[in-house]
Design a protein around this motif. Structure first.
Motif, PDB file in Angstrom:
ATOM      1  N   LYS A  13       0.831  -1.209   0.000  1.00 47.77           N
ATOM      2  CA  LYS A  13       0.000   0.000   0.000  1.00 47.77           C
ATOM      3  C   LYS A  13       0.863   1.256   0.000  1.00 47.77           C
ATOM      4  CE  LYS A  13      -2.796   1.091   3.543  1.00 47.77           C
ATOM      5  NZ  LYS A  13      -4.019   1.181   4.388  1.00 47.77           N
ATOM      6  N   LEU A  14       1.933   1.253   0.785  1.00 42.08           N
ATOM      7  CA  LEU A  14       2.834   2.407   0.828  1.00 42.08           C
ATOM      8  C   LEU A  14       3.404   2.695  -0.558  1.00 42.08           C
ATOM      9  CD1 LEU A  14       4.482   4.483   2.569  1.00 42.08           C
ATOM     10  CD2 LEU A  14       6.290   2.748   2.627  1.00 42.08           C
ATOM     11  N   GLY A  15       3.889   1.653  -1.237  1.00 40.94           N
ATOM     12  CA  GLY A  15       4.493   1.847  -2.548  1.00 40.94           C
ATOM     13  C   GLY A  15       3.500   2.335  -3.581  1.00 40.94           C
ATOM     14  N   ILE A  16       2.306   1.756  -3.574  1.00 41.92           N
ATOM     15  CA  ILE A  16       1.287   2.107  -4.585  1.00 41.92           C
ATOM     16  C   ILE A  16       0.765   3.525  -4.371  1.00 41.92           C
ATOM     17  CG2 ILE A  16      -1.061   1.575  -5.348  1.00 41.92           C
ATOM     18  CD1 ILE A  16      -0.334  -1.420  -4.752  1.00 41.92           C
ATOM     19  N   VAL A  17       0.490   3.894  -3.126  1.00 41.76           N
ATOM     20  CA  VAL A  17      -0.146   5.191  -2.845  1.00 41.76           C
ATOM     21  C   VAL A  17       0.840   6.347  -2.959  1.00 41.76           C
ATOM     22  CG1 VAL A  17      -1.302   6.566  -1.068  1.00 41.76           C
ATOM     23  CG2 VAL A  17      -1.935   4.169  -1.408  1.00 41.76           C
ATOM     24  N   THR A  18       2.015   6.202  -2.359  1.00 40.59           N
ATOM     25  CA  THR A  18       2.955   7.332  -2.292  1.00 40.59           C
ATOM     26  C   THR A  18       3.936   7.368  -3.462  1.00 40.59           C
ATOM     27  OG1 THR A  18       4.664   6.142  -1.012  1.00 40.59           O
ATOM     28  CG2 THR A  18       2.865   7.187   0.221  1.00 40.59           C
ATOM     29  N   GLY A  19       4.068   6.243  -4.199  1.00 39.61           N
ATOM     30  CA  GLY A  19       5.079   6.189  -5.252  1.00 39.61           C
ATOM     31  C   GLY A  19       6.480   6.097  -4.695  1.00 39.61           C
ATOM     32  N   ARG A  20       6.592   5.813  -3.407  1.00 36.13           N
ATOM     33  CA  ARG A  20       7.892   5.643  -2.762  1.00 36.13           C
ATOM     34  C   ARG A  20       7.986   4.232  -2.198  1.00 36.13           C
ATOM     35  NH1 ARG A  20       6.434  11.000  -1.563  1.00 36.13           N
ATOM     36  NH2 ARG A  20       8.147  12.504  -1.437  1.00 36.13           N
ATOM     37  N   ASP A  21       9.152   3.608  -2.322  1.00 31.28           N
ATOM     38  CA  ASP A  21       9.349   2.377  -1.570  1.00 31.28           C
ATOM     39  C   ASP A  21       9.714   2.755  -0.139  1.00 31.28           C
ATOM     40  OD1 ASP A  21      12.327   2.588  -1.334  1.00 31.28           O
ATOM     41  OD2 ASP A  21      12.253   2.319  -3.510  1.00 31.28           O
ATOM     42  N   LYS A  63       0.395  11.758   4.483  1.00 31.37           N
ATOM     43  CA  LYS A  63       1.117  10.999   3.457  1.00 31.37           C
ATOM     44  C   LYS A  63       0.186  10.131   2.619  1.00 31.37           C
ATOM     45  CE  LYS A  63       5.550  10.546   5.918  1.00 31.37           C
ATOM     46  NZ  LYS A  63       5.287  11.547   6.947  1.00 31.37           N
ATOM     47  N   MET A  64      -0.806   9.538   3.256  1.00 30.02           N
ATOM     48  CA  MET A  64      -1.621   8.514   2.609  1.00 30.02           C
ATOM     49  C   MET A  64      -3.004   9.002   2.175  1.00 30.02           C
ATOM     50  SD  MET A  64       0.369   5.815   2.643  1.00 30.02           S
ATOM     51  CE  MET A  64      -0.730   4.433   2.351  1.00 30.02           C
ATOM     52  N   GLY A  65      -3.462  10.141   2.709  1.00 30.13           N
ATOM     53  CA  GLY A  65      -4.773  10.658   2.324  1.00 30.13           C
ATOM     54  C   GLY A  65      -5.885   9.675   2.655  1.00 30.13           C
ATOM     55  N   VAL A  66      -6.735   9.389   1.679  1.00 29.83           N
ATOM     56  CA  VAL A  66      -7.879   8.503   1.905  1.00 29.83           C
ATOM     57  C   VAL A  66      -7.454   7.048   2.111  1.00 29.83           C
ATOM     58  CG1 VAL A  66      -9.466   9.963   0.614  1.00 29.83           C
ATOM     59  CG2 VAL A  66      -8.209   8.165  -0.588  1.00 29.83           C
ATOM     60  N   PHE A  67      -6.188   6.754   1.851  1.00 31.57           N
ATOM     61  CA  PHE A  67      -5.700   5.379   1.996  1.00 31.57           C
ATOM     62  C   PHE A  67      -5.054   5.129   3.360  1.00 31.57           C
ATOM     63  CE2 PHE A  67      -5.651   6.324  -2.554  1.00 31.57           C
ATOM     64  CZ  PHE A  67      -6.382   5.249  -3.055  1.00 31.57           C
ATOM     65  N   THR A  68      -5.172   6.097   4.259  1.00 34.98           N
ATOM     66  CA  THR A  68      -4.621   5.924   5.607  1.00 34.98           C
ATOM     67  C   THR A  68      -5.205   4.683   6.270  1.00 34.98           C
ATOM     68  OG1 THR A  68      -4.516   8.332   5.782  1.00 34.98           O
ATOM     69  CG2 THR A  68      -4.258   7.092   7.825  1.00 34.98           C
TER      70      THR A  68
END
Length: 453
Positions: free
Chosen positions: A101-109, A418-423
């Motif tokens: 989820k972190l990688g997909i949402v933020t574009g960061r590993d 950082k995650m917005g609605v995906f928190t």
């Protein structure tokens, strides 16, 4: 003719919740290189498009480092510690979901997220700890592959350790042919491991009611100090810190729509992918423990904790000559599988924390050199017993590093900026912190028992 002054490039903007702007993705050569179907496509078409990263993560949960703890747990305590294997895999499923989820949402590993969130001194400490963990993991792969070559072909351990350097060139060959090729190789090796242990389970004829009973947590796991020590070892060998960095990066190989619906679809299928793959990893780990329980514990051989001893005893105890051969083949496939994913994890961590790109062959040689040198010296001086002790030490190191990957991951995925609605929802965040607390407490206990008791 007047001189034209070129305006300096505008630095990328800093996004809300981060100290630093987002830079180029790690593994940029394969970033968004795999197409995914439209949202209107069938469930199975979408699943097949996202299928792959989960298996690459799962191989880290069945690498040679897991074998020693599973064998020791089964031989000494029968099926009792199966519940620990199950719980460890449930922990892993949650943490890998958060990593994806972190990688997909933020574009960061995870490595990039740590660099962009923490101060430079803190991120450098985390980088050093992560490199130590990757070296420890690579050490387990080197030793496991060398032991497998020794069991299959009688090759001296020192030769086997030296031959693992060739893995560098094999990985580079496949990596240059596209990410799907690597995923396919990992899948093929996983099928070999799975098949070998299906055979081991059948010929060992375990007590299936005992297996079901072992899946239920028993108070003795906590009250018996010897059982608790092995249980913590199983946890440490199962939940692998470098896999969190790896997964958060390789999910970005899919070319998803950068919209809320596109990200939701990617999270859904990435989670299905990793959860199913981790069930396969659970089967392999449980099968190792069950085989040890059926072959050794049932026959009064309680002190078998060494991969080499387990290999020697399987055939005479079970009366099936192929049992030892399949055991060694699975071990070799496990080592090679973990080599592929360990290479990628090392590249991701260095690029993410340092924003530094090395040539893949150089990065691989550095990591493997750190693992080969101590393994070669120990194999030369102390032989099989020394390499087994070194294998266990590598798992202790991984256990101690785990918290430094898990805590930032939970922090980031629970941060609305950082995650917005995906928190993370409050329940998921609470369970994640509970898992983190259990890991920290158990690792502190393991550290005390290993070095001070």
């Amino acid at each position: 003719m007047p001189t034209v002054t070129q305006a300096p490039a505008t630095p990328p903007p800093v996004e809300p919740g981060w100290r630093q702007p987002r830079h180029a993705p790690s593994l940029s050569e394969v970033y968004a290189s795999i197409k995914v179907p439209a949202a209107s496509a069938s469930f199975w078409r979408k699943l097949m498009a996202f299928w792959g990263p989960g298996l690459m993560v799962a191989v880290g949960y069945m690498d040679p480092g897991n074998w020693a703890t599973d064998i020791a747990g089964g031989a000494r305590y029968g099926y009792t510690l199966l519940s620990v294997v199950l719980i460890s895999n449930l922990f892993a499923m949650l943490l890998q979901h958060l990593a994806a989820k972190l990688g997909i949402v933020t574009g960061r590993d995870l490595a990039q997220a740590c660099r962009d969130h923490f101060s430079r001194p803190v991120s450098m400490v985390l980088w050093v700890l992560c490199e130590i963990a990757i070296a420890a993991c690579d050490l387990a792969e080197v030793i496991g592959s060398a032991i497998a070559l020794n069991l299959l072909f009688g090759l001296p351990l020192t030769w086997g350790v030296s031959l693992t350097i060739l893995d560098v060139f094999v990985v580079l060959l496949f990596q240059s042919r596209g990410f799907r090729i690597i995923e396919s190789i990992v899948a093929g090796l996983t099928v070999i491991i799975f098949g070998c242990f299906v055979y081991e389970i059948i010929v060992s004829n375990p007590d299936y009611f005992g297996i079901l009973h072992g899946l239920v947590p028993q108070p003795a796991v906590v009250t018996n100090p010897g059982m608790l020590y092995i249980a913590i070892g199983i946890l440490g060998a199962t939940v692998m810190p470098h896999n969190l960095y790896l997964h958060s990066s390789i999910v970005q190989t899919r070319a998803i729509e950068q919209t809320e619906s596109g990200k939701r679809m990617a999270i859904k299928f990435a989670t299905i992918d990793s959860t199913v793959a981790l069930f396969l990893a659970f089967f392999v780990n449980a099968a190792i423990l069950v085989t040890a329980a059926a072959a050794f514990h049932r026959n009064g051989l309680f002190d078998v904790a060494d991969i080499g001893d387990a290999h020697k005893l399987l055939a005479p105890v079970l009366g099936a000559g192929a049992a030892s051969t399949f055991f060694a083949i699975a071990l070799l496939a496990s080592g090679q599988n973990s080599t592929l994913t360990g290479t990628l994890a090392g590249q991701i961590v260095m690029e993410g924390f340092l924003h530094l790109k090395l040539r893949p062959w150089l990065r691989r040689l550095i990591t493997r050199g750190i693992a080969v040198v101590p393994a070669f010296i120990i194999a030369w001086l102390y032989g099989e017993k020394g390499t087994s002790d070194l294998l266990i030490l590598s798992q202790v190191i991984l256990s101690l590093q785990l918290s430094f990957a898990v805590v930032p991951l939970i922090m980031f995925t629970g941060d609305r900026a950082k995650m917005g609605v995906f928190t993370n929802r409050p329940l998921i965040q609470g369970v994640a912190w509970l898992v983190s607390g259990i890991i920290i407490v158990l690792n502190a206990y393991l550290l005390f028992k290993t070095f001070f008791a």
